[in-house]
Design a protein around this motif. Structure first.
Motif, PDB file in Angstrom:
ATOM      1  N   UNK A  84     -16.332 -57.539  16.058  1.00  0.00           N
ATOM      2  CA  UNK A  84     -16.915 -58.129  15.527  1.00  0.00           C
ATOM      3  C   UNK A  84     -17.744 -56.932  13.992  1.00  0.00           C
ATOM      4  N   UNK A  85     -18.188 -55.960  14.552  1.00  0.00           N
ATOM      5  CA  UNK A  85     -18.683 -55.176  14.044  1.00  0.00           C
ATOM      6  C   UNK A  85     -18.410 -54.064  13.507  1.00  0.00           C
ATOM      7  N   UNK A  86     -17.020 -54.345  13.930  1.00  0.00           N
ATOM      8  CA  UNK A  86     -15.591 -53.310  13.397  1.00  0.00           C
ATOM      9  C   UNK A  86     -14.625 -53.273  12.538  1.00  0.00           C
ATOM     10  N   UNK A 103      -6.689 -62.232   0.187  1.00  0.00           N
ATOM     11  CA  UNK A 103      -6.832 -62.772   0.834  1.00  0.00           C
ATOM     12  C   UNK A 103      -6.599 -62.262   2.023  1.00  0.00           C
ATOM     13  N   UNK A 104      -5.773 -61.496   1.287  1.00  0.00           N
ATOM     14  CA  UNK A 104      -5.795 -59.869   3.056  1.00  0.00           C
ATOM     15  C   UNK A 104      -7.124 -59.242   3.231  1.00  0.00           C
ATOM     16  N   UNK A 105      -8.166 -58.716   1.843  1.00  0.00           N
ATOM     17  CA  UNK A 105      -8.394 -58.142   1.827  1.00  0.00           C
ATOM     18  C   UNK A 105      -9.975 -58.963   2.414  1.00  0.00           C
ATOM     19  N   UNK A 106     -10.276 -59.866   1.660  1.00  0.00           N
ATOM     20  CA  UNK A 106     -11.342 -61.102   2.948  1.00  0.00           C
ATOM     21  C   UNK A 106     -10.718 -61.906   3.979  1.00  0.00           C
ATOM     22  N   UNK A 107      -9.611 -61.582   4.642  1.00  0.00           N
ATOM     23  CA  UNK A 107      -9.336 -62.320   6.282  1.00  0.00           C
ATOM     24  C   UNK A 107     -10.316 -62.312   7.179  1.00  0.00           C
ATOM     25  N   UNK A 113     -15.326 -67.656   8.680  1.00  0.00           N
ATOM     26  CA  UNK A 113     -16.382 -68.827   7.792  1.00  0.00           C
ATOM     27  C   UNK A 113     -17.756 -68.138   7.721  1.00  0.00           C
ATOM     28  N   UNK A 114     -17.574 -66.734   6.878  1.00  0.00           N
ATOM     29  CA  UNK A 114     -18.612 -66.299   6.662  1.00  0.00           C
ATOM     30  C   UNK A 114     -18.697 -66.104   4.863  1.00  0.00           C
ATOM     31  N   UNK A 115     -18.008 -66.624   4.574  1.00  0.00           N
ATOM     32  CA  UNK A 115     -17.574 -66.773   3.080  1.00  0.00           C
ATOM     33  C   UNK A 115     -17.098 -68.316   2.473  1.00  0.00           C
ATOM     34  N   UNK A 116     -17.081 -68.461   1.310  1.00  0.00           N
ATOM     35  CA  UNK A 116     -15.741 -69.747   0.697  1.00  0.00           C
ATOM     36  C   UNK A 116     -14.914 -68.782   0.156  1.00  0.00           C
ATOM     37  N   UNK A 117     -14.008 -70.228   0.265  1.00  0.00           N
ATOM     38  CA  UNK A 117     -12.193 -68.633   0.034  1.00  0.00           C
ATOM     39  C   UNK A 117     -12.513 -69.115  -2.043  1.00  0.00           C
ATOM     40  N   UNK A 157      -9.962 -53.714   3.340  1.00  0.00           N
ATOM     41  CA  UNK A 157     -10.560 -54.802   4.105  1.00  0.00           C
ATOM     42  C   UNK A 157     -11.003 -54.355   5.499  1.00  0.00           C
ATOM     43  N   UNK A 158     -10.563 -53.111   5.445  1.00  0.00           N
ATOM     44  CA  UNK A 158     -11.479 -52.800   7.029  1.00  0.00           C
ATOM     45  C   UNK A 158     -12.927 -52.174   6.162  1.00  0.00           C
ATOM     46  N   UNK A 159     -13.541 -52.398   5.237  1.00  0.00           N
ATOM     47  CA  UNK A 159     -14.751 -52.391   4.728  1.00  0.00           C
ATOM     48  C   UNK A 159     -15.436 -53.731   4.082  1.00  0.00           C
ATOM     49  N   UNK A 160     -14.555 -54.909   4.391  1.00  0.00           N
ATOM     50  CA  UNK A 160     -14.967 -55.599   3.613  1.00  0.00           C
ATOM     51  C   UNK A 160     -16.190 -56.335   4.108  1.00  0.00           C
ATOM     52  N   UNK A 161     -16.198 -55.974   5.965  1.00  0.00           N
ATOM     53  CA  UNK A 161     -17.859 -57.453   5.754  1.00  0.00           C
ATOM     54  C   UNK A 161     -18.607 -56.194   6.547  1.00  0.00           C
ATOM     55  N   UNK A 162     -18.269 -54.880   6.195  1.00  0.00           N
ATOM     56  CA  UNK A 162     -19.690 -53.582   5.984  1.00  0.00           C
ATOM     57  C   UNK A 162     -19.726 -53.603   7.809  1.00  0.00           C
ATOM     58  N   UNK A 163     -19.017 -52.921   8.031  1.00  0.00           N
ATOM     59  CA  UNK A 163     -18.926 -52.504   9.686  1.00  0.00           C
ATOM     60  C   UNK A 163     -19.776 -51.247  10.152  1.00  0.00           C
ATOM     61  N   UNK A 164     -20.532 -51.640  11.200  1.00  0.00           N
ATOM     62  CA  UNK A 164     -21.209 -50.568  11.762  1.00  0.00           C
ATOM     63  C   UNK A 164     -20.294 -49.000  11.910  1.00  0.00           C
ATOM     64  N   UNK A 165     -19.190 -49.985  12.680  1.00  0.00           N
ATOM     65  CA  UNK A 165     -18.386 -48.637  12.900  1.00  0.00           C
ATOM     66  C   UNK A 165     -16.916 -48.662  12.619  1.00  0.00           C
ATOM     67  N   UNK A 166     -16.101 -47.998  11.881  1.00  0.00           N
ATOM     68  CA  UNK A 166     -15.279 -47.974  11.018  1.00  0.00           C
ATOM     69  C   UNK A 166     -14.106 -47.377  12.185  1.00  0.00           C
ATOM     70  N   UNK A 167     -12.408 -47.594  12.870  1.00  0.00           N
ATOM     71  CA  UNK A 167     -11.329 -47.383  13.038  1.00  0.00           C
ATOM     72  C   UNK A 167     -10.314 -46.822  11.994  1.00  0.00           C
ATOM     73  N   UNK A 168      -9.990 -45.590  12.285  1.00  0.00           N
ATOM     74  CA  UNK A 168      -8.608 -45.221  11.426  1.00  0.00           C
ATOM     75  C   UNK A 168      -7.618 -44.766  12.029  1.00  0.00           C
ATOM     76  N   UNK A 169      -6.426 -45.557  11.942  1.00  0.00           N
ATOM     77  CA  UNK A 169      -4.923 -44.963  13.013  1.00  0.00           C
ATOM     78  C   UNK A 169      -4.197 -44.272  11.903  1.00  0.00           C
ATOM     79  N   UNK A 170      -4.315 -43.218  12.080  1.00  0.00           N
ATOM     80  CA  UNK A 170      -3.325 -42.086  11.283  1.00  0.00           C
ATOM     81  C   UNK A 170      -3.272 -42.942   9.618  1.00  0.00           C
ATOM     82  N   UNK A 171      -4.063 -42.968   9.352  1.00  0.00           N
ATOM     83  CA  UNK A 171      -4.417 -43.089   7.568  1.00  0.00           C
ATOM     84  C   UNK A 171      -4.132 -41.976   6.568  1.00  0.00           C
ATOM     85  N   UNK A 172      -3.100 -41.371   7.168  1.00  0.00           N
ATOM     86  CA  UNK A 172      -2.144 -40.598   6.194  1.00  0.00           C
ATOM     87  C   UNK A 172      -0.758 -40.617   6.085  1.00  0.00           C
TER      88      UNK A 172
END
Length: 258
Positions: A84-86, A103-107, A113-117, A157-172
């Motif tokens: 959940x930290x990723x 809704x995609x961003x905050x999915x 259930x960390x935030x209301x709609x 969407x990847x940064x929405x939860x302010x994760x400790x770890x971020x993964x990028x799969x072929x970002x460009x």
């Protein structure tokens, strides 16, 4: 003095599919706050390594530790907490076509259930602004966005939860050189702002040097080089030099696929 654990520690990781060995004893440390880039050709094991680190695939043997805790042997609940930290930016965006952008961003936030709609809709606008998109984009659907905008939404969407770890799969992948540089700049800014540890897999050498602090190359399931990302184009390693300069001649050979 006891040295701190690396954010991610991998030891002797193996994965095979039938008779084909894909990961052949991978050992790797990624320090806290580092942007680490993994390069390698198709079939080198990059995607399988990423899936194992994400907990989407179980290796045959070895360990994967986050903050000193092996995610392969811990309880299912604890593994879910660690994962959940990723945050993850998928290669093709992987946006849900039937959901509006907000809704995609905050999915993930909504699913846990960390935030209301109601609050999620407002929060999405703020997150979109961080990747250079107007909050009004939140009301659109993915099909209404350009490829570059879809990548930005995926990053949001990847940064929405302010994760400790971020993964990028072929970002460009699929982006023109200018938009690729824009996305790389946003990735660097977001990683620095969050203080996250980042791991990216890429074929794009310009991108690798823009977003990476450290880099490593996989070939036939083994690490053949590791060093500063700034040295990718003049590493002195025959495998890396052939790959980064796109040379036909060298130790890397194309295998016939069956």
């Amino acid at each position: 003095m006891t040295l701190p654990h690396p954010k991610i520690r991998i030891r002797n990781l193996h994965k095979s599919f039938g008779a084909k060995t894909v990961l052949d004893g991978i050992s790797l440390d990624v320090a806290q706050g580092t942007s680490f880039v993994i390069i390698g050709g198709s079939g080198s094991g990059k995607s399988v390594l990423l899936r194992c680190m994400l907990g989407l695939m179980a290796p045959d043997s070895g360990t994967i530790e986050i903050d000193g805790e092996d995610i392969l042997t811990t309880s299912a609940r604890r593994r879910e907490e660690l994962c959940g930290s990723i945050g993850m930016l998928f290669q093709n965006g992987a946006l849900f076509d039937s959901l509006p952008v907000w809704e995609n961003v905050t999915f993930g936030l909504l699913a846990r259930k960390l935030v209301s709609r109601r609050d999620a809709r407002v929060q999405a606008g703020s997150i979109l602004a961080q990747v250079g998109l107007d909050p009004s984009v939140g009301e659109l659907y993915p099909a209404e966005l350009s490829g570059g905008m879809q990548k930005r939404v995926g990053l949001a969407r990847a940064i929405a939860a302010q994760p400790d770890i971020l993964f990028f799969d072929e970002p460009t992948t699929g982006l023109d050189p200018i938009m690729g540089a824009v996305i790389d700049g946003l990735i660097v800014d977001c990683v620095k702002k969050l203080g996250s540890t980042a791991i990216a897999i890429t074929h794009d050498m310009a991108s690798a040097q823009r977003i990476g602090d450290e880099a490593a190359m996989l070939y036939k399931g083994q690490l053949v080089w590791q060093g500063p990302a700034a040295s990718l184009m003049d590493s002195g390693n025959a495998y890396v030099d052939q790959f980064t300069h796109g040379r036909r001649e060298g130790p890397i050979t194309m295998e016939l696929r069956r």
